[in-house]
Design an enzyme around this catalytic site. Structure first.
Site, PDB file in Angstrom:
ATOM      1  N   ARG A 114      -7.823 -14.060   1.131  1.00  0.00           N
ATOM      2  CA  ARG A 114      -8.680 -15.254   1.092  1.00  0.00           C
ATOM      3  C   ARG A 114      -8.122 -16.281   0.117  1.00  0.00           C
ATOM      4  NH1 ARG A 114     -12.267 -17.004  -2.225  1.00  0.00           N
ATOM      5  NH2 ARG A 114     -12.481 -15.056  -3.339  1.00  0.00           N
ATOM      6  N   HIS A 136      -9.763   0.015  -2.383  1.00  0.00           N
ATOM      7  CA  HIS A 136      -9.858  -1.334  -2.945  1.00  0.00           C
ATOM      8  C   HIS A 136      -9.698  -2.401  -1.853  1.00  0.00           C
ATOM      9  CE1 HIS A 136      -5.634  -0.228  -3.018  1.00  0.00           C
ATOM     10  NE2 HIS A 136      -5.290  -1.476  -3.198  1.00  0.00           N
ATOM     11  N   ASP A 178      -1.441  -1.618   4.850  1.00  0.00           N
ATOM     12  CA  ASP A 178      -1.546  -0.654   5.934  1.00  0.00           C
ATOM     13  C   ASP A 178      -2.830  -0.900   6.729  1.00  0.00           C
ATOM     14  OD1 ASP A 178      -1.610   1.528   7.612  1.00  0.00           O
ATOM     15  OD2 ASP A 178      -1.228   2.998   6.034  1.00  0.00           O
ATOM     16  N   HIS A 237       0.849  -1.183   0.000  1.00  0.00           N
ATOM     17  CA  HIS A 237       0.000   0.000   0.000  1.00  0.00           C
ATOM     18  C   HIS A 237       0.894   1.245   0.000  1.00  0.00           C
ATOM     19  CE1 HIS A 237      -3.803  -2.039   1.823  1.00  0.00           C
ATOM     20  NE2 HIS A 237      -3.765  -2.127   0.509  1.00  0.00           N
ATOM     21  N   GLY A 242      -2.460  -1.732  -8.256  1.00  0.00           N
ATOM     22  CA  GLY A 242      -3.430  -2.492  -7.464  1.00  0.00           C
ATOM     23  C   GLY A 242      -4.870  -2.112  -7.704  1.00  0.00           C
ATOM     24  N   ASP A 249      -4.256  -6.134  -8.225  1.00  0.00           N
ATOM     25  CA  ASP A 249      -4.602  -7.080  -7.152  1.00  0.00           C
ATOM     26  C   ASP A 249      -5.330  -8.292  -7.730  1.00  0.00           C
ATOM     27  OD1 ASP A 249      -3.503  -5.377  -5.244  1.00  0.00           O
ATOM     28  OD2 ASP A 249      -5.412  -4.427  -4.768  1.00  0.00           O
ATOM     29  N   ASP A 268     -10.501  -5.961  -2.617  1.00  0.00           N
ATOM     30  CA  ASP A 268      -9.457  -6.656  -3.371  1.00  0.00           C
ATOM     31  C   ASP A 268      -8.401  -7.224  -2.430  1.00  0.00           C
ATOM     32  OD1 ASP A 268     -10.799  -5.746  -5.623  1.00  0.00           O
ATOM     33  OD2 ASP A 268      -9.503  -4.000  -5.853  1.00  0.00           O
TER      34      ASP A 268
END
Length: 155
Positions: free
Chosen positions: A104, A95, A88, A16, A63, A68, A98
């Site tokens: 996940r 996002h 962060d 980030h 991203g 992402d 994302d």
């Protein structure tokens, strides 16, 4: 089921905005370890890292513009072995869904993830970083073969 991670790992480096300097510092300190792997990074992070490290980095989109999702697809398609993702926790990102999807997918496919320098240091100190590793995979065949509910054809 298992997935083989070769001795030369395919590593995605993502950060980030407020964590780019931290990832850059970590990468510079670990350049000699990174050089023996194939590196990927999202947009701006990739450009910054490539200039500082003088190593080839396969750059994806930024991203928020799809990078992402590109990394997520690489995880699902067995084209990535490790995710180094300095995110962060103190700042909401536009996002964020994302980000959650990447974490996940990493959990789903049993992919090693480092979200900070300490975890990345531990990961890179492991002997598995320079040798083949067999990552166990959950068998999702029952899920994939499940009976789907019939759809109302009048819709």
């Amino acid at each position: 089921m298992e997935r083989i991670l070769g001795a030369r790992k395919r590593i995605a480096l993502v950060a980030h905005d407020h964590k780019k300097d931290e990832l850059l510092s970590w990468a510079v300190a670990n350049k000699e370890k990174l050089v023996s792997h194939t590196l990927f990074a999202t947009g701006t992070t990739g450009t910054i890292l490539e200039q500082a490290l003088q190593l080839p980095i396969q750059k994806l989109l930024s991203g928020p513009l799809g990078g992402d999702q590109q990394i997520g697809a690489m995880i699902a398609e067995d084209k990535l072995d490790i995710l180094i993702f300095f995110w962060d926790p103190m700042e909401a990102q536009p996002h964020d869904p994302d980000v959650k999807a990447l974490l996940r997918l990493s959990a789903t496919y049993n992919l090693p993830v480092a979200c900070n320098a300490a975890t990345a240091d531990f990961m890179f100190a492991a002997s598995f970083m320079t040798e083949e590793y067999k990552a166990l995979q959950t068998d999702y065949s029952t899920y994939l073969k499940r009976k789907l509910p019939e759809m109302n054809s009048s819709l």
